[in-house]
Design a protein around this motif. Structure first.
Motif, mmCIF file in Angstrom:
data_model
loop_
_atom_site.group_PDB
_atom_site.id
_atom_site.type_symbol
_atom_site.label_atom_id
_atom_site.label_comp_id
_atom_site.label_asym_id
_atom_site.label_seq_id
_atom_site.Cartn_x
_atom_site.Cartn_y
_atom_site.Cartn_z
ATOM 1 N N UNK A 115 0.824 -1.205 0.000
ATOM 2 C CA UNK A 115 0.000 0.000 0.000
ATOM 3 C C UNK A 115 0.863 1.262 0.000
ATOM 4 N N UNK A 116 1.971 1.241 0.728
ATOM 5 C CA UNK A 116 2.803 2.436 0.853
ATOM 6 C C UNK A 116 3.566 2.740 -0.428
ATOM 7 N N UNK A 117 3.987 1.702 -1.156
ATOM 8 C CA UNK A 117 4.834 1.924 -2.326
ATOM 9 C C UNK A 117 4.184 1.501 -3.645
ATOM 10 N N UNK A 118 2.940 1.060 -3.607
ATOM 11 C CA UNK A 118 2.182 0.717 -4.819
ATOM 12 C C UNK A 118 2.854 -0.379 -5.640
ATOM 13 N N UNK A 119 3.345 -1.395 -4.928
ATOM 14 C CA UNK A 119 3.823 -2.612 -5.583
ATOM 15 C C UNK A 119 3.131 -3.802 -4.904
ATOM 16 N N UNK A 120 1.823 -3.894 -5.087
ATOM 17 C CA UNK A 120 1.059 -4.896 -4.351
ATOM 18 C C UNK A 120 1.407 -6.322 -4.769
ATOM 19 N N UNK A 121 1.909 -6.504 -5.992
ATOM 20 C CA UNK A 121 2.244 -7.841 -6.460
ATOM 21 C C UNK A 121 3.541 -8.402 -5.892
ATOM 22 N N UNK A 122 4.320 -7.572 -5.240
ATOM 23 C CA UNK A 122 5.588 -8.057 -4.713
ATOM 24 C C UNK A 122 5.409 -8.882 -3.441
ATOM 25 N N UNK A 123 4.335 -8.621 -2.711
ATOM 26 C CA UNK A 123 4.021 -9.373 -1.496
ATOM 27 C C UNK A 123 5.183 -9.380 -0.500
ATOM 28 N N UNK A 124 5.478 -8.208 0.016
ATOM 29 C CA UNK A 124 6.497 -8.066 1.063
ATOM 30 C C UNK A 124 5.831 -7.426 2.276
ATOM 31 N N UNK A 125 5.715 -8.188 3.339
ATOM 32 C CA UNK A 125 5.156 -7.676 4.583
ATOM 33 C C UNK A 125 6.110 -7.922 5.725
ATOM 34 N N UNK A 126 5.739 -7.444 6.910
ATOM 35 C CA UNK A 126 6.603 -7.670 8.065
ATOM 36 C C UNK A 126 5.821 -7.649 9.367
ATOM 37 N N UNK A 127 6.416 -8.303 10.347
ATOM 38 C CA UNK A 127 5.894 -8.361 11.703
ATOM 39 C C UNK A 127 6.960 -7.801 12.628
ATOM 40 N N UNK A 128 6.541 -6.934 13.551
ATOM 41 C CA UNK A 128 7.420 -6.522 14.650
ATOM 42 C C UNK A 128 6.718 -6.888 15.949
ATOM 43 N N UNK A 129 7.474 -7.500 16.853
ATOM 44 C CA UNK A 129 6.893 -7.980 18.107
ATOM 45 C C UNK A 129 8.017 -8.318 19.071
ATOM 46 N N UNK A 130 7.725 -8.400 20.365
ATOM 47 C CA UNK A 130 8.757 -8.823 21.322
ATOM 48 C C UNK A 130 9.207 -10.245 21.024
ATOM 49 N N UNK A 131 10.385 -10.641 21.500
ATOM 50 C CA UNK A 131 10.978 -11.920 21.075
ATOM 51 C C UNK A 131 10.090 -13.142 21.248
ATOM 52 N N UNK A 132 9.356 -13.242 22.355
ATOM 53 C CA UNK A 132 8.548 -14.445 22.563
ATOM 54 C C UNK A 132 7.400 -14.535 21.561
ATOM 55 N N UNK A 133 6.755 -13.415 21.289
ATOM 56 C CA UNK A 133 5.671 -13.418 20.316
ATOM 57 C C UNK A 133 6.204 -13.595 18.893
ATOM 58 N N UNK A 134 7.320 -12.933 18.597
ATOM 59 C CA UNK A 134 7.898 -13.054 17.255
ATOM 60 C C UNK A 134 8.315 -14.502 16.982
ATOM 61 N N UNK A 135 8.888 -15.163 17.972
ATOM 62 C CA UNK A 135 9.302 -16.558 17.795
ATOM 63 C C UNK A 135 8.094 -17.451 17.522
ATOM 64 N N UNK A 136 6.982 -17.169 18.182
ATOM 65 C CA UNK A 136 5.771 -17.955 17.958
ATOM 66 C C UNK A 136 5.269 -17.768 16.528
ATOM 67 N N UNK A 137 5.208 -16.526 16.068
ATOM 68 C CA UNK A 137 4.729 -16.249 14.713
ATOM 69 C C UNK A 137 5.666 -16.872 13.683
ATOM 70 N N UNK A 138 6.967 -16.785 13.933
ATOM 71 C CA UNK A 138 7.939 -17.365 13.006
ATOM 72 C C UNK A 138 7.772 -18.885 12.911
ATOM 73 N N UNK A 139 7.428 -19.543 14.016
ATOM 74 C CA UNK A 139 7.223 -20.994 13.999
ATOM 75 C C UNK A 139 6.104 -21.387 13.051
ATOM 76 N N UNK A 140 5.040 -20.586 13.010
ATOM 77 C CA UNK A 140 3.940 -20.873 12.090
ATOM 78 C C UNK A 140 4.285 -20.462 10.669
ATOM 79 N N UNK A 141 4.910 -19.305 10.513
ATOM 80 C CA UNK A 141 5.202 -18.765 9.177
ATOM 81 C C UNK A 141 6.103 -19.691 8.364
ATOM 82 N N UNK A 142 7.046 -20.360 9.025
ATOM 83 C CA UNK A 142 8.015 -21.168 8.284
ATOM 84 C C UNK A 142 7.368 -22.360 7.574
ATOM 85 N N UNK A 143 6.144 -22.713 7.992
ATOM 86 C CA UNK A 143 5.450 -23.815 7.340
ATOM 87 C C UNK A 143 4.346 -23.331 6.404
#
Length: 397
Positions: free
Chosen positions: A239-267
């Motif tokens: 939305x910010x750079x008008x390249x919706x087809x590139x599919x680049x997103x991000x998550x910022x979170x404290x280490x315990x929450x980020x590790x949990x999200x990363x565990x799901x994302x990798x699969x």
């Protein structure tokens, strides 16, 4: 077979309304103001950065699971630059295949069957699907239109009452799609109080963070006292750079929450968008003038379409953010508005004036509450919007 092929958790989800309306636009040759997809590419220097990454062999093979270091560092610098939030690029940032994957991974990681998720409705349709895939139960809190104020409002007391002993997290979207509402500091503070008192996580979808107009301000929930440690913040480049087809997103979170999200994302995708990650790392360093220019240009487009819709007879909720305008079709009269049935109205709109929009009722659990509301996108070229406004005149009395 003993049961249908589709997992019963997803049984309620068929082809998305976006696919139906896009097909309708193609079939009728109409202007498609339904899908939030810009019709021009973003900055040339960002596109060239992607080409350069491809030619240099950066990202053509699997990138690191958490994302390329350059982009993780750029995300941290972005959060510090705009909001004063500090994150560790190695332990508190995860790069995803757009915000949609980030949302799915967060919900799958944090929910177990039976957990309740309080979400503001109308909501982007992937929220409901993500909660269902995780086995959670969605509990909607309805943003209600205030025609006099020209905006949608959050009833904080209703949100507080929606929280039960089974509530695991609150799912927020601000700036809000489809209503264009930008939650105020007071509303966010009230949400923070509820989250802290009831010991809840909060997942925030902030993909429209730089598309905020007039005197409104986007305030990340994680920046409020006591919220950084319990908030999963999601954004993306589309939305910010008008390249919706590139599919680049991000998550910022404290280490315990980020590790949990990363565990799901990798699969899910494992990794994605290698060369584009390098390009977005450069995009995030663009000067303030780029962001100001983006807002100013979209504000002009918003006003053009909003004024055209109002002249045609719609009640218009002029958005404080995003690039969508929600309208009430009932003032058009029962014949044109199909007695306030947004889906029937949208299916007939191409024949009436050669336009396609999206009915908001598909973003509600209570379809009747959303029935008279229809969303139009203004992330299009000025010439397209001018033609759309001209066509809207066919609806005027």
């Amino acid at each position: 077979m003993k049961r249908p092929p589709l997992n019963r958790r997803l049984a309620e989800f068929g082809t998305t309304i976006f696919a139906e309306m896009a097909a309708l636009a193609i079939r009728t040759g109409s202007i498609n103001l339904g899908q939030g997809s810009p019709d021009v590419d973003g900055p040339e220097e960002v596109r060239e950065a992607a080409v350069r990454a491809l030619r240099d062999g950066r990202g053509n093979q699997y990138p690191p699971g958490p994302g390329v270091p350059e982009l993780r560092a750029a995300v941290c610098a972005h959060q510090q630059r705009w909001y004063g939030l500090e994150y560790d690029p190695d332990r508190e940032v995860l790069i995803t295949a757009g915000a949609t994957e980030a949302l799915a991974a967060s919900l799958i990681a944090l929910l177990e069957p039976g957990d309740e998720v309080v979400a503001l409705e109308p909501y982007y349709d992937s929220y409901a699907a993500g909660i269902a895939m995780a086995g959670g139960t969605r509990v909607p809190v309805t943003l209600r239109p205030d025609p006099e104020a020209g905006r949608y409002r959050l009833d904080v007391d209703e949100l507080r009452d929606a929280v039960t002993d089974n509530t695991r997290l609150i799912l927020l979207n601000t700036p809000h799609n489809p209503t264009g509402t930008v939650l105020t500091r007071e509303e966010l503070a009230a949400i923070a109080t509820i989250a802290i008192e009831r010991d809840l996580y909060v997942v925030t979808d902030e993909v429209y963070e730089h598309l905020v107009f007039d005197d409104h301000q986007h305030i990340p929930l994680a920046s409020l006292p006591g919220m950084r440690e319990r908030t999963v913040t999601i954004s993306s480049a589309g939305k910010t750079f008008s390249f919706t087809g590139w599919k680049v997103g991000w998550v910022t979170a404290p280490p315990d929450l980020l590790a949990a999200v990363r565990s799901a994302k990798q699969y899910l995708t494992f990794v994605a968008s290698g060369p584009f990650q390098h390009a977005i790392a450069e995009a995030l360093t663009l000067p303030d003038s780029y962001y100001a220019g983006l807002r100013d240009e979209l504000a002009v487009k918003r006003d053009l379409l909003a004024d055209g819709l109002a002249t045609a007879g719609f009640t218009v909720f002029r958005p404080a953010g995003t690039y969508f305008i929600t309208t009430d079709i009932r003032p058009l009269g029962p014949e044109i508005s199909a007695d306030g049935d947004g889906l029937a109205f949208c299916r007939g709109l191409p024949e009436r004036c050669g336009l396609v929009a999206v009915p908001n009722q598909f973003f509600y659990d209570n379809r009747e509450a959303g029935a008279p509301f229809v969303r139009f996108a203004f992330c299009k070229r000025m010439s397209v919007l001018e033609e759309a406004v001209d066509r809207l005149k066919q609806l005027a009395p």
